[in-house]
Scaffold this motif. Structure first.
Motif, PDB file in Angstrom:
ATOM      1  N   ASN A 241       5.477  14.168   2.407  1.00 27.28           N
ATOM      2  CA  ASN A 241       5.231  13.807   1.004  1.00 27.28           C
ATOM      3  C   ASN A 241       6.439  13.159   0.328  1.00 27.28           C
ATOM      4  O   ASN A 241       6.632  13.304  -0.882  1.00 27.28           O
ATOM      5  CB  ASN A 241       4.780  15.038   0.212  1.00 27.28           C
ATOM      6  CG  ASN A 241       3.515  15.640   0.771  1.00 27.28           C
ATOM      7  OD1 ASN A 241       2.546  14.933   1.033  1.00 27.28           O
ATOM      8  ND2 ASN A 241       3.517  16.940   1.019  1.00 27.28           N
ATOM      9  N   ARG A 242       7.235  12.462   1.104  1.00 23.76           N
ATOM     10  CA  ARG A 242       8.401  11.754   0.564  1.00 23.76           C
ATOM     11  C   ARG A 242       8.366  10.302   0.997  1.00 23.76           C
ATOM     12  O   ARG A 242       7.643   9.907   1.919  1.00 23.76           O
ATOM     13  CB  ARG A 242       9.689  12.405   1.094  1.00 23.76           C
ATOM     14  CG  ARG A 242       9.883  13.850   0.744  1.00 23.76           C
ATOM     15  CD  ARG A 242      10.235  14.036  -0.719  1.00 23.76           C
ATOM     16  NE  ARG A 242      11.457  13.358  -1.101  1.00 23.76           N
ATOM     17  CZ  ARG A 242      12.671  13.865  -0.943  1.00 23.76           C
ATOM     18  NH1 ARG A 242      12.822  15.060  -0.409  1.00 23.76           N
ATOM     19  NH2 ARG A 242      13.730  13.193  -1.327  1.00 23.76           N
TER      20      ARG A 242
ATOM     21  N   THR B 294      11.186   4.949  -9.342  1.00 19.79           N
ATOM     22  CA  THR B 294      10.010   5.734  -9.687  1.00 19.79           C
ATOM     23  C   THR B 294       8.766   4.885  -9.514  1.00 19.79           C
ATOM     24  O   THR B 294       8.812   3.656  -9.652  1.00 19.79           O
ATOM     25  CB  THR B 294      10.075   6.263 -11.131  1.00 19.79           C
ATOM     26  OG1 THR B 294      10.245   5.157 -12.026  1.00 19.79           O
ATOM     27  CG2 THR B 294      11.237   7.229 -11.297  1.00 19.79           C
ATOM     28  N   GLN B 295       7.688   5.546  -9.181  1.00 19.72           N
ATOM     29  CA  GLN B 295       6.406   4.868  -9.026  1.00 19.72           C
ATOM     30  C   GLN B 295       5.387   5.585  -9.904  1.00 19.72           C
ATOM     31  O   GLN B 295       5.371   6.816  -9.993  1.00 19.72           O
ATOM     32  CB  GLN B 295       5.941   4.900  -7.570  1.00 19.72           C
ATOM     33  CG  GLN B 295       6.823   4.093  -6.641  1.00 19.72           C
ATOM     34  CD  GLN B 295       6.261   4.040  -5.231  1.00 19.72           C
ATOM     35  OE1 GLN B 295       6.959   4.282  -4.265  1.00 19.72           O
ATOM     36  NE2 GLN B 295       4.976   3.706  -5.109  1.00 19.72           N
ATOM     37  N   SER B 296       4.510   4.807 -10.528  1.00 16.87           N
ATOM     38  CA  SER B 296       3.461   5.406 -11.343  1.00 16.87           C
ATOM     39  C   SER B 296       2.161   4.625 -11.199  1.00 16.87           C
ATOM     40  O   SER B 296       2.191   3.388 -11.050  1.00 16.87           O
ATOM     41  CB  SER B 296       3.890   5.440 -12.821  1.00 16.87           C
ATOM     42  OG  SER B 296       4.186   4.149 -13.289  1.00 16.87           O
TER      43      SER B 296
ATOM     44  N   CYS C 268       6.241  -0.028 -10.136  1.00 18.90           N
ATOM     45  CA  CYS C 268       7.493   0.413  -9.533  1.00 18.90           C
ATOM     46  C   CYS C 268       8.603   0.098 -10.519  1.00 18.90           C
ATOM     47  O   CYS C 268       8.706  -1.042 -10.995  1.00 18.90           O
ATOM     48  CB  CYS C 268       7.738  -0.312  -8.221  1.00 18.90           C
ATOM     49  SG  CYS C 268       9.305   0.109  -7.436  1.00 18.90           S
TER      50      CYS C 268
ATOM     51  N   THR D 223       2.682   6.231  -3.999  1.00 14.43           N
ATOM     52  CA  THR D 223       1.478   6.428  -4.806  1.00 14.43           C
ATOM     53  C   THR D 223       0.301   6.556  -3.858  1.00 14.43           C
ATOM     54  O   THR D 223       0.070   5.672  -3.036  1.00 14.43           O
ATOM     55  CB  THR D 223       1.233   5.235  -5.747  1.00 14.43           C
ATOM     56  OG1 THR D 223       2.266   5.170  -6.730  1.00 14.43           O
ATOM     57  CG2 THR D 223      -0.121   5.364  -6.438  1.00 14.43           C
ATOM     58  N   ARG D 224      -0.425   7.645  -3.991  1.00 16.61           N
ATOM     59  CA  ARG D 224      -1.616   7.845  -3.162  1.00 16.61           C
ATOM     60  C   ARG D 224      -2.824   7.323  -3.916  1.00 16.61           C
ATOM     61  O   ARG D 224      -3.169   7.855  -4.967  1.00 16.61           O
ATOM     62  CB  ARG D 224      -1.793   9.320  -2.810  1.00 16.61           C
ATOM     63  CG  ARG D 224      -2.933   9.584  -1.834  1.00 16.61           C
ATOM     64  CD  ARG D 224      -2.952  11.045  -1.385  1.00 16.61           C
ATOM     65  NE  ARG D 224      -1.749  11.411  -0.657  1.00 16.61           N
ATOM     66  CZ  ARG D 224      -1.573  11.234   0.642  1.00 16.61           C
ATOM     67  NH1 ARG D 224      -2.557  10.697   1.366  1.00 16.61           N
ATOM     68  NH2 ARG D 224      -0.459  11.615   1.229  1.00 16.61           N
TER      69      ARG D 224
ATOM     70  N   ARG E 109       1.425   8.557  -9.537  1.00 16.98           N
ATOM     71  CA  ARG E 109       1.701   9.107  -8.215  1.00 16.98           C
ATOM     72  C   ARG E 109       0.405   9.323  -7.432  1.00 16.98           C
ATOM     73  O   ARG E 109       0.404   9.284  -6.199  1.00 16.98           O
ATOM     74  CB  ARG E 109       2.437  10.437  -8.348  1.00 16.98           C
ATOM     75  CG  ARG E 109       3.841  10.321  -8.914  1.00 16.98           C
ATOM     76  CD  ARG E 109       4.793   9.575  -7.967  1.00 16.98           C
ATOM     77  NE  ARG E 109       4.710  10.039  -6.603  1.00 16.98           N
ATOM     78  CZ  ARG E 109       5.321  11.118  -6.141  1.00 16.98           C
ATOM     79  NH1 ARG E 109       6.087  11.834  -6.942  1.00 16.98           N
ATOM     80  NH2 ARG E 109       5.190  11.459  -4.882  1.00 16.98           N
ATOM     81  N   HIS E 110      -0.667   9.546  -8.137  1.00 15.37           N
ATOM     82  CA  HIS E 110      -1.983   9.708  -7.522  1.00 15.37           C
ATOM     83  C   HIS E 110      -3.009   8.989  -8.394  1.00 15.37           C
ATOM     84  O   HIS E 110      -2.909   9.034  -9.620  1.00 15.37           O
ATOM     85  CB  HIS E 110      -2.384  11.188  -7.415  1.00 15.37           C
ATOM     86  CG  HIS E 110      -1.428  12.018  -6.630  1.00 15.37           C
ATOM     87  ND1 HIS E 110      -1.529  12.193  -5.274  1.00 15.37           N
ATOM     88  CD2 HIS E 110      -0.331  12.717  -7.016  1.00 15.37           C
ATOM     89  CE1 HIS E 110      -0.548  12.969  -4.861  1.00 15.37           C
ATOM     90  NE2 HIS E 110       0.188  13.299  -5.889  1.00 15.37           N
TER      91      HIS E 110
ATOM     92  N   PRO F 288       8.889   7.345  -4.110  1.00 20.88           N
ATOM     93  CA  PRO F 288       8.170   8.526  -3.615  1.00 20.88           C
ATOM     94  C   PRO F 288       6.732   8.245  -3.194  1.00 20.88           C
ATOM     95  O   PRO F 288       6.110   9.097  -2.561  1.00 20.88           O
ATOM     96  CB  PRO F 288       8.195   9.470  -4.812  1.00 20.88           C
ATOM     97  CG  PRO F 288       8.274   8.568  -5.994  1.00 20.88           C
ATOM     98  CD  PRO F 288       9.104   7.392  -5.557  1.00 20.88           C
TER      99      PRO F 288
END
Lengths: 115, 111
Positions: free
Chosen positions: A41-42, B5-7, B23, B106-107, B9-10, B104
């Motif tokens: 998860n990284r 940072t990414q937004s 990003c 994004t799913r 995340r899900h 980190p």
């Protein structure tokens, strides 16, 4: 076509034993080669890179890699495995040019360190 | 993760809807990248940027567009999401010749 291959989906190593994660390449000219690690998860973290020069490259967390031109290999090694080394490892090379334009990754090898 | 940072995340979305992933970096690096990670494929480069308003296609760019109006932000847009775009998306930054630093992730799930 240029590529890197990671022939093993998974490698199991006992804690304290030496470990090797394999990568072979088919890249024209003088290859730039990289190793990255991904913990659960990284995002990926850089371990080391080969540009030119010494065939033995030292990197983060005690890892090193040996560039072997005759065998077209760039295997990742560590003399004594730790439990914290369990992760997903990727070999990579530049998608074009010298690497500034992005990387192409192998499919990854799961390294599992057994107690 | 090196000031990236990414937004979001899900995200879960439906087929045919537009989606934008962001990003953001605080490192002032010139290069930014978008990758997707799928089982059995490793990471594949979608698009990259080498400066404000300067972008180019990567290995798997079909169905994706990008924009970079500021050094710190790199947006990835799926104009009409498809189920084949269900993946984990990673942003990376670099200041060549140094290595890339990854966000980190994004799913994204497209139903």
């Amino acid at each position: 076509a240029q590529s890197v291959a990671q022939p093993e989906d998974q490698v199991n190593v006992a804690e304290g034993n030496p470990l090797t994660v394999k990568c072979t390449y088919s890249v024209s000219g003088n290859p730039y080669l990289f190793w990255y690690v991904q913990y659960p998860n990284r995002g990926l973290q850089f371990l080391l890179k080969y540009i030119t020069g010494d065939n033995l490259v030292k990197g983060s967390y005690g890892f090193e890699a040996e560039f072997n031109k005759s065998q077209t290999s760039f295997h990742l090694k560590k003399p004594s495995a730790l439990a914290s080394d369990s992760a997903l490892y990727f070999c990579a090379y530049p998608w074009s040019g010298g690497g500034a334009d992005g990387l192409t990754f192998g499919k990854g090898t799961h390294l599992i360190i057994q107690p | 993760d090196a000031g990236i940072t990414q937004s979001p995340r899900h995200k879960v979305t439906e087929t045919g809807t537009p989606v934008t992933l962001r990003c953001h970096q605080t490192e002032n690096h010139r290069y930014m990248y978008w990758y997707r990670q799928d089982p059995g494929h490793g990471l594949r480069l979608i698009h990259y940027s080498y400066g404000v308003k300067d972008t180019d296609k990567g290995e798997v760019s079909d169905g994706y567009s990008v924009s970079r109006s500021k050094t710190e932000d790199f947006l990835l847009t799926l104009e009409s999401a498809t189920s084949s775009q269900t993946s984990v998306y990673f942003c990376a930054i670099s200041e060549p010749p140094n290595e890339q630093f990854f966000g980190p992730g994004t799913r994204l799930t497209v139903l």
